[in-house]
Design a protein around this motif. Structure first.
Motif, PDB file in Angstrom:
ATOM      1  N   ASN A  31       3.681   5.772  -2.494  1.00 53.38           N
ATOM      2  CA  ASN A  31       4.938   6.496  -2.689  1.00 53.38           C
ATOM      3  C   ASN A  31       5.186   6.728  -4.162  1.00 53.38           C
ATOM      4  O   ASN A  31       5.538   7.810  -4.598  1.00 53.38           O
ATOM      5  CB  ASN A  31       6.115   5.688  -2.143  1.00 53.38           C
ATOM      6  CG  ASN A  31       6.235   5.821  -0.642  1.00 53.38           C
ATOM      7  OD1 ASN A  31       5.690   6.746  -0.069  1.00 53.38           O
ATOM      8  ND2 ASN A  31       6.934   4.889  -0.021  1.00 53.38           N
ATOM      9  N   LYS A  37      26.183  -9.332   4.877  1.00 55.76           N
ATOM     10  CA  LYS A  37      26.107  -8.831   6.251  1.00 55.76           C
ATOM     11  C   LYS A  37      25.472  -9.872   7.152  1.00 55.76           C
ATOM     12  O   LYS A  37      25.895 -10.091   8.278  1.00 55.76           O
ATOM     13  CB  LYS A  37      25.302  -7.540   6.297  1.00 55.76           C
ATOM     14  CG  LYS A  37      26.110  -6.340   5.895  1.00 55.76           C
ATOM     15  CD  LYS A  37      25.268  -5.085   5.987  1.00 55.76           C
ATOM     16  CE  LYS A  37      25.900  -3.985   5.168  1.00 55.76           C
ATOM     17  NZ  LYS A  37      24.939  -2.960   4.796  1.00 55.76           N
ATOM     18  N   ASN A  50       0.841  -1.196   0.000  1.00 55.25           N
ATOM     19  CA  ASN A  50       0.000   0.000   0.000  1.00 55.25           C
ATOM     20  C   ASN A  50       0.882   1.255   0.000  1.00 55.25           C
ATOM     21  O   ASN A  50       0.734   2.139  -0.844  1.00 55.25           O
ATOM     22  CB  ASN A  50      -0.906  -0.036   1.233  1.00 55.25           C
ATOM     23  CG  ASN A  50      -1.985   1.030   1.185  1.00 55.25           C
ATOM     24  OD1 ASN A  50      -1.827   2.056   0.540  1.00 55.25           O
ATOM     25  ND2 ASN A  50      -3.083   0.793   1.869  1.00 55.25           N
ATOM     26  N   ASP A  96      27.754 -12.271   8.163  1.00 52.52           N
ATOM     27  CA  ASP A  96      28.873 -11.671   8.867  1.00 52.52           C
ATOM     28  C   ASP A  96      30.183 -11.864   8.122  1.00 52.52           C
ATOM     29  O   ASP A  96      31.222 -12.147   8.706  1.00 52.52           O
ATOM     30  CB  ASP A  96      28.992 -12.253  10.286  1.00 52.52           C
ATOM     31  CG  ASP A  96      29.146 -11.133  11.305  1.00 52.52           C
ATOM     32  OD1 ASP A  96      29.432  -9.998  10.876  1.00 52.52           O
ATOM     33  OD2 ASP A  96      28.984 -11.388  12.505  1.00 52.52           O
ATOM     34  N   PHE A 114       3.005   1.592  -3.301  1.00 50.04           N
ATOM     35  CA  PHE A 114       2.214   2.090  -4.427  1.00 50.04           C
ATOM     36  C   PHE A 114       1.955   3.587  -4.267  1.00 50.04           C
ATOM     37  O   PHE A 114       2.055   4.357  -5.217  1.00 50.04           O
ATOM     38  CB  PHE A 114       0.867   1.357  -4.510  1.00 50.04           C
ATOM     39  CG  PHE A 114       0.977  -0.056  -5.024  1.00 50.04           C
ATOM     40  CD1 PHE A 114       2.043  -0.461  -5.812  1.00 50.04           C
ATOM     41  CD2 PHE A 114      -0.010  -0.988  -4.732  1.00 50.04           C
ATOM     42  CE1 PHE A 114       2.137  -1.761  -6.289  1.00 50.04           C
ATOM     43  CE2 PHE A 114       0.072  -2.291  -5.205  1.00 50.04           C
ATOM     44  CZ  PHE A 114       1.146  -2.675  -5.978  1.00 50.04           C
ATOM     45  N   GLY A 171      11.599  12.274  -1.724  1.00 48.11           N
ATOM     46  CA  GLY A 171      11.116  13.352  -2.586  1.00 48.11           C
ATOM     47  C   GLY A 171      11.747  13.264  -3.968  1.00 48.11           C
ATOM     48  O   GLY A 171      12.946  13.004  -4.115  1.00 48.11           O
ATOM     49  N   GLN A 172      10.919  13.469  -4.951  1.00 47.00           N
ATOM     50  CA  GLN A 172      11.397  13.448  -6.329  1.00 47.00           C
ATOM     51  C   GLN A 172      12.518  14.478  -6.504  1.00 47.00           C
ATOM     52  O   GLN A 172      13.406  14.307  -7.327  1.00 47.00           O
ATOM     53  CB  GLN A 172      10.218  13.730  -7.262  1.00 47.00           C
ATOM     54  CG  GLN A 172      10.518  13.661  -8.737  1.00 47.00           C
ATOM     55  CD  GLN A 172      10.811  12.253  -9.228  1.00 47.00           C
ATOM     56  OE1 GLN A 172      10.915  11.321  -8.446  1.00 47.00           O
ATOM     57  NE2 GLN A 172      10.972  12.103 -10.513  1.00 47.00           N
ATOM     58  N   ALA A 173      12.485  15.545  -5.696  1.00 46.72           N
ATOM     59  CA  ALA A 173      13.493  16.591  -5.818  1.00 46.72           C
ATOM     60  C   ALA A 173      14.884  16.076  -5.458  1.00 46.72           C
ATOM     61  O   ALA A 173      15.891  16.679  -5.798  1.00 46.72           O
ATOM     62  CB  ALA A 173      13.131  17.756  -4.910  1.00 46.72           C
ATOM     63  N   ASN A 221       5.344  10.327  -5.587  1.00 50.15           N
ATOM     64  CA  ASN A 221       6.698  10.817  -5.802  1.00 50.15           C
ATOM     65  C   ASN A 221       7.468  10.121  -6.928  1.00 50.15           C
ATOM     66  O   ASN A 221       8.652  10.346  -7.095  1.00 50.15           O
ATOM     67  CB  ASN A 221       7.502  10.728  -4.508  1.00 50.15           C
ATOM     68  CG  ASN A 221       7.386  11.990  -3.698  1.00 50.15           C
ATOM     69  OD1 ASN A 221       7.813  13.049  -4.138  1.00 50.15           O
ATOM     70  ND2 ASN A 221       6.760  11.894  -2.548  1.00 50.15           N
ATOM     71  N   ASN A 244      31.152  -9.463   5.834  1.00 48.05           N
ATOM     72  CA  ASN A 244      31.424  -8.216   5.116  1.00 48.05           C
ATOM     73  C   ASN A 244      32.798  -7.621   5.404  1.00 48.05           C
ATOM     74  O   ASN A 244      33.176  -6.650   4.778  1.00 48.05           O
ATOM     75  CB  ASN A 244      30.309  -7.181   5.358  1.00 48.05           C
ATOM     76  CG  ASN A 244      29.905  -7.132   6.797  1.00 48.05           C
ATOM     77  OD1 ASN A 244      30.209  -8.056   7.539  1.00 48.05           O
ATOM     78  ND2 ASN A 244      29.242  -6.080   7.197  1.00 48.05           N
ATOM     79  N   ASN A 245      33.553  -8.230   6.283  1.00 40.30           N
ATOM     80  CA  ASN A 245      34.931  -7.789   6.417  1.00 40.30           C
ATOM     81  C   ASN A 245      35.850  -8.543   5.464  1.00 40.30           C
ATOM     82  O   ASN A 245      36.960  -8.118   5.205  1.00 40.30           O
ATOM     83  CB  ASN A 245      35.418  -8.010   7.858  1.00 40.30           C
ATOM     84  CG  ASN A 245      34.851  -6.953   8.784  1.00 40.30           C
ATOM     85  OD1 ASN A 245      34.478  -5.871   8.315  1.00 40.30           O
ATOM     86  ND2 ASN A 245      34.758  -7.272  10.055  1.00 40.30           N
ATOM     87  N   ARG A 286      26.564   5.246  -5.383  1.00 39.37           N
ATOM     88  CA  ARG A 286      27.998   5.143  -5.670  1.00 39.37           C
ATOM     89  C   ARG A 286      28.218   4.507  -7.041  1.00 39.37           C
ATOM     90  O   ARG A 286      29.160   4.825  -7.745  1.00 39.37           O
ATOM     91  CB  ARG A 286      28.698   4.332  -4.579  1.00 39.37           C
ATOM     92  CG  ARG A 286      28.473   4.883  -3.173  1.00 39.37           C
ATOM     93  CD  ARG A 286      29.691   4.772  -2.300  1.00 39.37           C
ATOM     94  NE  ARG A 286      30.174   3.416  -2.073  1.00 39.37           N
ATOM     95  CZ  ARG A 286      29.852   2.684  -1.008  1.00 39.37           C
ATOM     96  NH1 ARG A 286      29.069   3.193  -0.073  1.00 39.37           N
ATOM     97  NH2 ARG A 286      30.329   1.480  -0.852  1.00 39.37           N
TER      98      ARG A 286
END
Lengths: 301, 654
Positions: free
Chosen positions: B376, B626, B371, B629, B374, B387-389, B380, B631-632, B427
């Motif tokens: 959002n 992650k 809900n 565990d 949809f 925000g679209q901005a 936007n 991710n190092n 990124r």
């Protein structure tokens, strides 16, 4: 009123979506209308959902949405019809552009009076001005009892009452209120998503556009409150802990508690929590059982 | 002397055969008609255009077994049975031509060629049957569920072949057929029976001849009442295949006022082809053993879905909630593994999306978390609810051109919602902008005027939302006269390329892996330092299976000087990260987490780096890392990030 079910009026205000900035047209020195992004005031949508649920539970009830809003907001107001409101009354007159909360409330009350009404629901505040007054003033003008900041509105013990719940610190308050009444809603289930077929019908439903004359007024109510200045707040410095997103939760937490993290140079803020806040974090973690400490052997602590 | 044999040797009253034949034909005709009647209940669909293209494609799949042979053992099994039975059937026709039409076909050199051919066909069928029996009952291969009908079919076929051989052997033994040696198996059997006296041989022959005939006619009658119907429906289903782009979901006309029901609500809302699909399915289970939802113990199995449709084809009423479990409809990631594997080209995804359309458009019934998503996207233009901005914020300070009224850029860089709003994927967008600049390509972005391409909305069944996004985007793209786009998101890529044409879009869309591979090859992009180390690559469903881009990403990895360690299940057998089909925006309540399963596959390769070419894959695998565990020790990157490292020459990476 019992034989005909409940006549529910919902106050709905279109507001500007605050997730997008308002742009000023530098040439005409006016708000660029294309940057205005209308949405339904979020607390009002919750009130509308409560109204629809009540209507679904009490036979022969009807939901009428009442709004004081310019014609440009009609597109977003139609959403109310799409989700199932039976009627939409939108009042607008160029003379009420500068209206304050009290005069808007007076207009709303006048529109509500123009039809049968047993219960008025509204969001507890609007997301633009945040006065949280409209509902209360309307109730006073109509002479209705009011309950503010409700969490749920349900059919009462008999058809002449409703049952309202609200949360106050430490407990849940259940109240019964004689009808007619006005309730402002703070929280509740989100507004249902419209079926496409209903949406399609809503596009074709005519919206009754009212002007001052239609409610028997010749002049807009006097505004006694005026906004003198609006100053945008200084941008808050980001106090997020910048990098470390790749670190495991435990390592990240350790780093935060050790005095914050060095963020990237663009986000130049890293607040170091002092000892007391560190202790608070630890206390919170233990209380919420986010980390389970290994059972210590023996009786050593 | 002319080589031939007496056809009804030792058989009296062979006229009964015709009577039995009529019975078998009635059983066959009745069964087919009953199913035909059910298929006709479906809505219309044009699957008979471009006849020659269809025939050409069907020949490869049916006669050449292109898809079936993808799985070695069962492929060979089916190939042997298929060609064996086809040949034996042709042989039987020869007999019929001679016996009933009086054509002298079973004579001379042709007859002598026919004999060993038929013997070999019988042998091939028998070998195929033995493989089938061992797969089904000894090995209990995954994906198979054994029903009594499977046993009956195998027993029927085995009975026909074995009785056929014995009849041949008995005939050769009792008539001392001088041409018997041309039937190597028959003559071997005859040799073994040499010591039995002739009277018994003749009596046994009579009994077995009738058994053989009855079994064969029973087989014909049994076809439409069992999975054997695929003999008829599977070839037709490959002929009636969809000729649209693989990644495109069929369009839906929302404007038509006459249409009162959208999507699939009741059985009549399926097209006839959807229903026909169900009768082409042979329950081989290839879809199921590749389905990420099924393997992660969600309540969805593509095989069960199609089979349930088959079982309930004559029913009335609702589909979702009765024939198909509600949760199953929402469990699909639209990764396309089922459709890629299905040897008879059953179309699972369009059915699931049509069911979702019915739920969203007509019932407004879907997992509650959607809900917000949809709404959002409606308010936007992106599912992230930001925000679209903020859309072009990622490009701040990167001097990226925003498209303007001036001369159109060579490429419009379509950033996509993930690349614009998700911190990690921003990124990747920055890396992408860097690559395009270093390669000297004139490009621009739409900035805040870009709206979600609509992929997730369409796959979640919210066609209204999808089409409003398409309209908005096409208006802007056409307004600036843009025709060439590059994007790092396979979902945007697929939707813009394959689905926008349904609404008048005419865009040339290229995925960033393709463009980068081209730039590296042409030398416009030069690698300063090779990276070294090993990397494993996750094939995103929407450039892989849905658009057949497998090599460009691997070319990039090779050019980077990195060793590629393939995961279990790569290329078209890649295992979905779990985020496609709108699953990115939904909770995973039941079973295991799909992204964790895939992360485990990636970790098994012992690579230091997991490369993705899709923002969703990147998010899901990074979450998986992650969760594990790791991710190092292991990092997840988009290929563009590896490329920018190598091109800028920031030194060695491990």
């Amino acid at each position: 009123m019992n034989e005909t079910g409940l006549n529910i009026a919902v106050l709905v205000a279109p507001v500007h979506d605050c997730r997008n900035p308002v742009l000023i047209d530098p040439v005409r020195k006016q708000v660029d209308p294309s940057s205005l992004h209308w949405i339904l005031n979020p607390p009002d949508t919750i009130a509308l959902e409560q109204a629809l649920r009540l209507r679904d539970r009490i036979p022969r009830s009807g939901v009428r949405v009442v709004s004081v809003a310019p014609p440009s907001t009609e597109r977003v107001l139609r959403e109310c019809l799409a989700v199932g409101a039976d009627e939409l009354a939108r009042l607008w007159d160029e003379r009420i552009e500068e209206a304050d909360t009290h005069s808007i409330a007076a207009l709303l009350a006048a529109v509500i009076r123009s039809g049968p009404v047993d219960l008025v629901l509204a969001g507890w505040r609007s997301a633009d001005m945040e006065h949280a007054q409209t509902g209360s003033i309307v109730a006073e003008l109509l002479g209705f009892p009011q309950i503010t900041c409700a969490r749920s509105v349900e059919p009462g013990r008999d058809p002449a009452h409703i049952r309202v719940e609200k949360r106050i610190p430490g407990c849940l308050l259940a109240m019964s209120c004689a009808l007619p009444a006005l309730v402002t809603v703070e929280k509740g289930p989100p507004l249902r998503y419209p079926r496409y077929s209903d949406r399609r019908n809503a596009w074709r439903t005519p919206i009754r556009g009212l002007d001052l004359r239609a409610i028997g007024l010749t002049e807009a109510p006097q505004s006694r409150l005026r906004v003198e200045r609006m100053t945008p707040p200084k941008p808050r410095r980001r106090s997020a802990i910048g990098d470390g997103a790749n670190m495991p939760v435990a390592a990240r937490l350790q780093r935060i508690m050790a005095g914050g993290a060095q963020a990237k140079k663009e986000t130049n803020v890293h607040r170091c929590p002092d000892r007391s806040s560190t202790l608070k974090v630890i206390e919170h973690i233990l209380k919420e059982r986010l980390v389970v400490l290994p059972e210590k052997s023996g009786n050593g602590r | 002397m002319n080589a031939t044999r007496e056809i009804f040797w030792n058989i009296n009253g062979h006229g009964i055969i015709y009577f039995l034949f009529i019975l078998a034909t009635i059983a066959f005709g009745y069964g087919i008609f009953r199913r035909y009647y059910l298929w006709r209940r479906g809505r219309s669909a044009n699957r008979n255009d471009q006849k020659w293209v269809r025939i050409k494609l069907a020949v490869g799949l049916v006669l050449g077994h292109e898809r079936i042979l993808r799985k070695r053992q069962e492929g060979i099994m089916h190939l042997l049975i298929f060609w064996g039975v086809v040949t034996l059937f042709a042989g039987t026709i020869m007999v019929a031509l001679q016996a009933d039409l009086g054509l002298k076909v079973m004579e001379g050199r042709f007859y002598l060629c026919l004999k060993p051919t038929l013997d070999m066909a019988g042998l091939a069928t028998l070998v195929g049957l033995l493989i089938a029996i061992s797969r089904r009952y000894l090995k209990r291969a995954e994906g198979l569920d054994n029903q009594s009908t499977d046993g009956i079919v195998l027993a029927l076929l085995a009975g026909i072949i074995v009785s056929g051989f014995i009849v041949e052997g008995l005939r050769i033994a009792s008539t001392h057929d001088q041409w018997g040696t041309w039937s190597p198996i028959g003559v071997t059997l005859a040799g073994a029976l040499g010591s039995v006296d002739r009277e018994n041989l003749v009596a046994a022959h009579k009994i077995l001849w009738w058994t053989h005939a009855a079994l064969a006619l029973g087989f014909i009658g049994y076809i439409p009442h069992s999975k054997l119907i695929h003999i008829i429906t599977a070839p037709l289903n490959t002929y009636f295949r969809s000729l649209d782009a693989k990644g495109a979901i069929p369009a839906l006309d929302l404007e038509d006022d006459a249409v009162k029901s959208f999507g699939i609500n009741s059985l009549e809302d399926f097209t006839w082809k959807d229903l026909f699909d169900a009768d082409a399915c042979v329950r081989c289970g290839r879809c199921e053993i590749h389905c990420p939802a099924h393997l992660a113990a969600k309540p969805l199995s593509p095989k069960k879905l199609i089979q349930d449709l088959r079982t309930h084809m004559a029913d009335e009423g609702h589909v979702v909630g009765t024939i198909v479990e509600e949760e199953a409809v929402w469990a699909c990631t639209t990764c396309g593994a089922c459709m890629e594997q299905c040897p008879v080209l059953v179309e699972h995804i369009p059915k699931i999306v049509e069911m979702r359309r019915g739920q969203v458009l007509m019932k407004s019934n879907f997992p509650s978390e959607l809900n917000l998503i949809f709404r959002n996207a409606e308010s936007n233009g992106n599912p992230y609810g930001l925000g679209q901005a903020k859309r072009s914020e990622w490009a701040n300070g990167l001097e990226v051109e925003i498209v303007s009224e001036g001369p159109a850029p060579e490429y419009l860089y379509w950033v996509g919602c993930a690349g614009s709003f998700d911190d990690r994927n921003r990124r990747v967008s920055a890396a992408m902008a860097g690559i395009l600049k270093l390669a000297g390509i004139h490009f621009a972005i739409l900035g805040n005027r870009e709206t979600c391409c609509g992929d997730f909305a369409r796959r979640l069944g919210n066609e209204y939302l999808f089409q409003s996004m398409v309209r908005e985007n096409l208006e802007i793209l056409n307004g600036y006269g843009i025709t060439k786009l590059v994007t790092q998101c396979p979902h945007c890529f697929n939707t813009l390329r394959n689905e926008y044409p349904q609404y008048g879009g005419n865009l040339e869309v290229i995925h960033h892996t393709e463009l980068i591979a081209q730039l590296l090859k042409s030398g416009n992009l030069k690698i300063k330092s090779k990276l070294g180390g090993t990397v494993t690559y996750q094939d995103p469903c929407y450039i892989g299976r849905h658009n057949d881009i497998y090599e460009a990403p691997r070319d990039i990895i090779e050019a980077l000087g990195v060793e590629l360690a393939e995961m279990r299940g790569s290329h078209n057998e890649s295992f979905c990260c779990g985020a496609g089909g709108g699953r990115m925006w939904m909770e995973e309540h039941t079973g295991e987490r799909i992204n964790v399963k895939r992360t485990e596959d990636a970790l098994c390769t012992n690579s230091q780096t997991i490369a993705a070419a899709c923002p969703y894959c990147l998010t899901m695998l990074e979450d998986g890392i992650k969760f594990k565990d790791m991710n190092n020790k292991v990092r997840t990157v988009d290929l563009a990030e590896l490329v920018i490292e190598a091109v800028r020459g920031k030194g060695d990476f491990r």
